[in-house]
Design an enzyme around this catalytic site. Structure first.
Site, mmCIF file in Angstrom:
data_model
loop_
_atom_site.group_PDB
_atom_site.id
_atom_site.type_symbol
_atom_site.label_atom_id
_atom_site.label_comp_id
_atom_site.label_asym_id
_atom_site.label_seq_id
_atom_site.Cartn_x
_atom_site.Cartn_y
_atom_site.Cartn_z
ATOM 1 N N HIS A 180 -11.566 33.355 -36.810
ATOM 2 C CA HIS A 180 -11.788 33.289 -35.360
ATOM 3 C C HIS A 180 -11.857 34.707 -34.809
ATOM 4 O O HIS A 180 -10.879 35.444 -34.842
ATOM 5 C CB HIS A 180 -10.671 32.491 -34.681
ATOM 6 C CG HIS A 180 -10.829 31.009 -34.854
ATOM 7 N ND1 HIS A 180 -10.565 30.101 -33.865
ATOM 8 C CD2 HIS A 180 -11.267 30.284 -35.911
ATOM 9 C CE1 HIS A 180 -10.823 28.882 -34.296
ATOM 10 N NE2 HIS A 180 -11.236 28.957 -35.544
ATOM 11 N N TYR A 204 -6.806 28.124 -24.393
ATOM 12 C CA TYR A 204 -5.490 28.108 -23.742
ATOM 13 C C TYR A 204 -5.744 27.844 -22.256
ATOM 14 O O TYR A 204 -6.379 28.660 -21.595
ATOM 15 C CB TYR A 204 -4.799 29.460 -23.895
ATOM 16 C CG TYR A 204 -4.302 29.763 -25.305
ATOM 17 C CD1 TYR A 204 -2.997 29.486 -25.666
ATOM 18 C CD2 TYR A 204 -5.140 30.353 -26.255
ATOM 19 C CE1 TYR A 204 -2.523 29.771 -26.950
ATOM 20 C CE2 TYR A 204 -4.675 30.640 -27.540
ATOM 21 C CZ TYR A 204 -3.366 30.341 -27.871
ATOM 22 O OH TYR A 204 -2.896 30.623 -29.136
ATOM 23 N N PRO A 250 5.773 28.691 -29.000
ATOM 24 C CA PRO A 250 4.550 28.727 -29.804
ATOM 25 C C PRO A 250 3.308 29.277 -29.104
ATOM 26 O O PRO A 250 2.246 29.354 -29.721
ATOM 27 C CB PRO A 250 4.339 27.247 -30.167
ATOM 28 C CG PRO A 250 5.006 26.490 -29.075
ATOM 29 C CD PRO A 250 6.157 27.320 -28.619
ATOM 30 N N LYS A 268 3.086 32.934 -32.992
ATOM 31 C CA LYS A 268 3.713 34.044 -33.719
ATOM 32 C C LYS A 268 4.808 33.638 -34.709
ATOM 33 O O LYS A 268 5.293 34.483 -35.469
ATOM 34 C CB LYS A 268 4.319 35.055 -32.728
ATOM 35 C CG LYS A 268 3.272 35.794 -31.919
ATOM 36 C CD LYS A 268 2.377 36.637 -32.808
ATOM 37 C CE LYS A 268 1.347 37.430 -32.064
ATOM 38 N NZ LYS A 268 0.204 37.814 -32.886
ATOM 39 N N TYR A 298 -2.421 39.609 -30.015
ATOM 40 C CA TYR A 298 -2.776 38.321 -30.629
ATOM 41 C C TYR A 298 -3.193 38.489 -32.086
ATOM 42 O O TYR A 298 -2.754 37.740 -32.954
ATOM 43 C CB TYR A 298 -3.890 37.634 -29.821
ATOM 44 C CG TYR A 298 -3.970 36.149 -30.103
ATOM 45 C CD1 TYR A 298 -3.354 35.226 -29.258
ATOM 46 C CD2 TYR A 298 -4.649 35.661 -31.216
ATOM 47 C CE1 TYR A 298 -3.401 33.868 -29.521
ATOM 48 C CE2 TYR A 298 -4.706 34.304 -31.489
ATOM 49 C CZ TYR A 298 -4.088 33.408 -30.629
ATOM 50 O OH TYR A 298 -4.131 32.067 -30.888
HETATM 51 C C1 PHB Z 1 -2.004 25.337 -33.594
HETATM 52 O O1 PHB Z 1 -3.183 25.260 -34.004
HETATM 53 O O2 PHB Z 1 -1.131 24.524 -33.941
HETATM 54 C C2 PHB Z 1 -1.625 26.401 -32.642
HETATM 55 C C3 PHB Z 1 -2.554 27.370 -32.318
HETATM 56 C C4 PHB Z 1 -2.222 28.358 -31.411
HETATM 57 C C5 PHB Z 1 -0.966 28.379 -30.835
HETATM 58 C C6 PHB Z 1 -0.028 27.431 -31.193
HETATM 59 C C7 PHB Z 1 -0.352 26.428 -32.088
HETATM 60 O O3 PHB Z 1 -0.667 29.341 -29.941
#
Ligand code: PHB
Ligand code: APR
Length: 392
Positions: free
Chosen positions: A75, A203, A294, A298, A386
Site C-alpha cells: 500500500h 479512516y 489500534p 502499531k 504511519y
Molecule cells: C486491520 O486491517 O485490521 C487494521 C488496519 C489498520 C488499522 C487497524 C487495523 O489502523
C-alpha cells in the site's frame, strides 16, 4: 520432571516471542519458546494487518518475505474521510516508503513454520508457566505440559507473553511504574466475504463515530465501527452493521460492497506503558510491556521493533560478552515506544467521536484534521509515522 537447557528462554509465541526466536536463530543463538495456547489457536488469532516498511524489510532480509510478497499487498498510501471529503495521503511520494498489508496471523504462521523447520523448539500448551531467579545469572522457567512438570534453565528470559502474561507480574513489587489511558470507546470489527470497496484503507471521521475500511485479500474485507468499549454484539445484527458502515464511509463515487460476515468482535482501546522493561535477566517485549489503541496499526510493529532491539542486545551479550546494549535495553526501546504511543493516541484523538467533548474540543479536532490533511508538513508527519520510524 522434564529438564532442559537453552541460552534464551522465551515466554509467549505471539509475534514478539516468535520473531525474537527467529532473529536469534539467524545469529546462531539457541532459544526455546514456551507458549500457553495451542499452535492452532495462535495461528488463527485475528489481529491487525499492516506491516511498517522496515518490519516488512526485516521479514524479507531474514528469509520470511516470500508469502508476504505473494499473498500480501503493497500500500503506497491511505485515505482519510472527513466531512464526506476523501483525502489521499501518498506515503510513497511523501516519504519514499510504503506499508504491506499482511495479516498478523500469517506472520505468526510463517514464523512458526520457519522455526520448526530450523529445529527451534516451541513448547505449545504449557500451563502454570513461571519465571525464577532472574535476579541471578542462572534464571529458569517452570511449566506443566501434558501433565508433566518441566524446567528450562537459561541465561536470559524474554517475557513476550502479552498484556495478561505472567512475566511483567513477576517483577519485584513496586519496581514498575504504569502509564495508562483507557478510551471511552471500542472498535466493533468484522471480517466479511466481500471484495474490498477501495484499493487502500479509509479512516473515516464521522459525526456518528469512527469507521475503518480495511481488507485481507481480493475477496475478504475487514471493517470496523467505533462502538462502546463493552458493546454487546446482540446490538449489532449484520444488517445494522452494513447500514452504519455505509453511512460513515459514504462519499462521492463510493459504494460499499457487502457480503457474509464470518467474524465479529469488540476490542476495548487503551494506551499503556510499563517502565522499566527489564529487571536482572528478565526482559519484556511487545504487549507484555505496552499497548496502543489500534488506530495507527502499531501493535504488531512495536512488538517487532522491541525484539529487533532485544536480539541485537542479546547477540552483543552472548557472542561478544558486551553487556552494554542489554543494560540499556529499556531506554533504547522506550524512546521509540513513546513515539508510537504518541502517534497512536494522536490518531485516536483525531479520528473518534468523544461524547465528553464540548464545542471547543470539537473545533480543535476539526482544525487539527484540516491542518494535517491540507498542509504538506502535516501530511509528511502523518506519513512518516504511519510507514514507521527507523527500527533502531
Ligand atoms: C486491520 O486491517 O485490521 C487494521 C488496519 C489498520 C488499522 C487497524 C487495523 O489502523
Ligand atoms: N505463559 C506462556 N505463554 C503465555 C502466557 C503464559 N503465562 N500468557 C500469555 N501467553 C502467550 C499468549 O497465549 C500469546 O500467544 O503469549 C503470547 C503473547 O502474544 P501476543 O498477545 O500476540 O503479544 P505480542 O507477541 O507482544 O504481540 C503484540 O499482538 O496483541 C497484539 O495488537 C497486538 O499486534 C500486537 C501484537
Amino acid at each position: 520432571m522434564t529438564a532442559g537447557r537453552t541460552r534464551i528462554g522465551i515466554i509467549g509465541a505471539g509475534p514478539a516471542g516468535l520473531m525474537l526466536a527467529h532473529l536469534l536463530h539467524q545469529n546462531g543463538i539457541e532459544s526455546v519458546v514456551v507458549e500457553a495456547r495451542s499452535r492452532e489457536y495462535v495461528e488463527n488469532r485475528i489481529r491487525a494487518g499492516i506491516l511498517e516498511y522496515e518490519v516488512a524489510e526485516l521479514m524479507r532480509s531474514t528469509g520470511l518475505g516470500a508469502r508476504m510478497d505473494s499473498v500480501g499487498s503493497r500500500h503506497d498510501g491511505t485515505n482519510f474521510l472527513v466531512n464526506g471529503q476523501l483525502h489521499h495521503i501518498d506515503f510513497h511520494e511523501l516519504t519514499g516508503k510504503h506499508v504491506m498489508l499482511y495479516s498478523q496471523h500469517e506472520v505468526v504462521r510463517d514464523l512458526i513454520a520457519s522455526l520448526l523447520e530450523a529445529g527451534v523448539e516451541i513448547l505449545f500448551e504449557a500451563t502454570e508457566v513461571a519465571v525464577h531467579d532472574f535476579a541471578t545469572d542462572k534464571p529458569y522457567v517452570t511449566y506443566v505440559r501434558g501433565g508433566a512438570a518441566g524446567r528450562l534453565d537459561c541465561e536470559i528470559i524474554a517475557g513476550c507473553d502479552g498484556f495478561h502474561g505472567t512475566c511483567r507480574q513477576s517483577f519485584p513489587a513496586g519496581l514498575i511504574v504504569e502509564y495508562d489511558r483507557e478510551y471511552p470507546f471500542g472498535w466493533l470489527g468484522i471480517l466479511a466475504e466481500a471484495p474490498p470497496s477501495k484499493d487502500e484503507l479509509i479512516y473515516a471521521n464521522h459525526k456518528n463515530g469512527f469507521a475503518l475500511l480495511s481488507m485481507r485479500s481480493p475477496t475478504i474485507s475487514r471493517l470496523y465501527l467505533q462502538s462502546a468499549p463493552d458493546e454487546p454484539l446482540e446490538n449489532w445484527p449484520d444488517d445494522r452493521i452494513w447500514e452504519e458502515l455505509a453511512v460513515r464511509l459514504a462519499h462521492d463515487g463510493f459504494s460499499l460492497n457487502t457480503g457474509k460476515i464470518f467474524q465479529k468482535g469488540v476490542t476495548a482501546m487503551r494506551s499503556y506503558v510499563a517502565e522499566p522493561m527489564q529487571t536482572g535477566r528478565l526482559l519484556l517485549a511487545g504487549d507484555a510491556a505496552h499497548i496502543v489503541p489500534p488506530t495507527g496499526a502499531k501493535g504488531l510493529n512495536s512488538a517487532i521493533a522491541d525484539v529487533a532491539i532485544m536480539a541485537r542486545a542479546i547477540e552483543a551479550f552472548c557472542l561478544r560478552h558486551d553487556a552494554e546494549p542489554l543494560n540499556h535495553y529499556t531506554e533504547t526501546c522506550l524512546r521509540r515506544i513513546w513515539q508510537i504511543e504518541r502517534f497512536s493516541w494522536w490518531m485516536t484523538s483525531m479520528m473518534h467521536k468523544f461524547d465528553n467533548h464540548g464545542p471547543f474540543d470539537a473545533r480543535m479536532q476539526t482544525a487539527e484534521l484540516d491542518y494535517i490533511l491540507n498542509s504538506s508538513a502535516g501530511q509528511v508527519t502523518l506519513a512518516e509515522n504511519y510507514v514507521g520510524l527507523p527500527l533502531h
